[in-house]
Design an enzyme around this catalytic site. Structure first.
Site, short mmCIF file in Angstrom:
data_model
loop_
_atom_site.label_atom_id
_atom_site.label_comp_id
_atom_site.label_asym_id
_atom_site.label_seq_id
_atom_site.Cartn_x
_atom_site.Cartn_y
_atom_site.Cartn_z
N CYS A 90 11.44 10.86 1.11
CA CYS A 90 13.05 11.05 1.32
C CYS A 90 13.00 11.03 2.73
CB CYS A 90 13.30 12.70 1.01
SG CYS A 90 13.93 12.79 -0.82
N HIS A 150 8.01 10.48 -5.39
CA HIS A 150 9.38 10.13 -5.22
C HIS A 150 9.52 8.34 -5.56
CE1 HIS A 150 13.06 9.23 -2.22
NE2 HIS A 150 12.73 8.30 -2.80
N HIS A 195 8.84 4.88 -6.25
CA HIS A 195 8.89 3.84 -5.35
C HIS A 195 8.37 2.28 -6.41
CE1 HIS A 195 5.17 6.28 -5.47
NE2 HIS A 195 4.60 5.09 -5.30
N HIS A 252 6.10 -0.83 -5.87
CA HIS A 252 5.18 -1.36 -4.88
C HIS A 252 5.55 -2.85 -5.00
CE1 HIS A 252 2.22 1.80 -4.32
NE2 HIS A 252 2.75 2.36 -5.58
P1 5GP Z 1 1.55 5.82 -5.80
O1 5GP Z 1 0.01 5.96 -5.98
O2 5GP Z 1 2.28 7.19 -5.77
O3 5GP Z 1 2.08 4.74 -6.78
O4 5GP Z 1 1.76 5.11 -4.38
C1 5GP Z 1 1.82 5.76 -3.33
C2 5GP Z 1 1.78 4.69 -2.01
O5 5GP Z 1 2.46 5.52 -0.85
C3 5GP Z 1 0.33 4.43 -1.78
O6 5GP Z 1 0.25 2.98 -1.93
C4 5GP Z 1 0.30 5.14 -0.44
O7 5GP Z 1 -0.53 4.27 0.57
C5 5GP Z 1 1.66 5.10 0.09
N1 5GP Z 1 2.05 5.96 1.08
C6 5GP Z 1 1.59 7.32 1.00
N2 5GP Z 1 2.09 8.00 2.15
C7 5GP Z 1 2.72 7.29 2.72
C8 5GP Z 1 3.45 7.39 3.94
O8 5GP Z 1 3.51 8.34 4.89
N3 5GP Z 1 3.88 6.28 4.78
C9 5GP Z 1 3.84 5.08 3.98
N4 5GP Z 1 4.66 3.92 4.41
N5 5GP Z 1 3.27 5.14 2.74
C10 5GP Z 1 2.60 6.09 2.19
ZN ZN Z 2 12.05 12.49 -2.22
#
Ligand code: 5GP
Ligand code: ZN
Length: 110
Positions: free
Chosen positions: A7, A94, A96, A98
């Site tokens: 957020c 949140h 997202h 990729h």
């Molecule tokens: P998930 O495992 O939830 O699908 O992916 C989370 C992604 O967010 C991971 O690839 C991680 O590297 C990325 N991520 C986590 N914290 C941050 C942040 O503070 N900034 C950015 N740019 N990416 C983040």
């Molecule tokens: Zn959020």
């Protein structure tokens, strides 16, 4: 603003450089990239995961942002991933998407 890191990022709290943004979505680089190109496409409003998203217009905005961002970066071959829930590898709650590119991507994934 909530305590949610995405957020904050998506709404400009850290002056993050966006690959693309509009009033609904933001696209920025993953902090821990798994490939030479690793983008995150997020809604500006807090949505915990795909499970909680029932706004079809926002769904379209997110995929459209993938498309626009890849065109901007001249990326033609890429993988999009949405991890939904802890058991599927979601770590940031949140929503997202990729976007991963810039190296050979095996299928099925390992
Ligand atoms: P998930 O495992 O939830 O699908 O992916 C989370 C992604 O967010 C991971 O690839 C991680 O590297 C990325 N991520 C986590 N914290 C941050 C942040 O503070 N900034 C950015 N740019 N990416 C983040
Ligand atoms: Zn959020």
């Amino acid at each position: 603003m909530s305590d949610c890191i995405f957020c904050k990022i998506a709404n400009g709290a850290f002056n993050t450089e966006f690959v693309y943004e509009n009033d609904k979505v933001a696209v920025f680089k993953d902090i821990n990239p798994v490939a030479p190109v690793h983008l995150l496409v997020v809604p500006k409003i807090h949505v915990e995961s795909l499970r909680e998203l029932d706004d079809k217009e926002l769904m379209g905005e997110l995929l459209s942002a993938v498309n626009i961002s890849c065109k901007k970066l001249n990326i033609t071959d890429y993988r999009t991933v949405i991890n939904t829930g802890k058991g599927a590898g979601q770590e940031v709650f949140h929503l997202h998407i990729h976007v991963i590119s810039g190296r050979p991507l095996n299928w099925p994934p390992g």
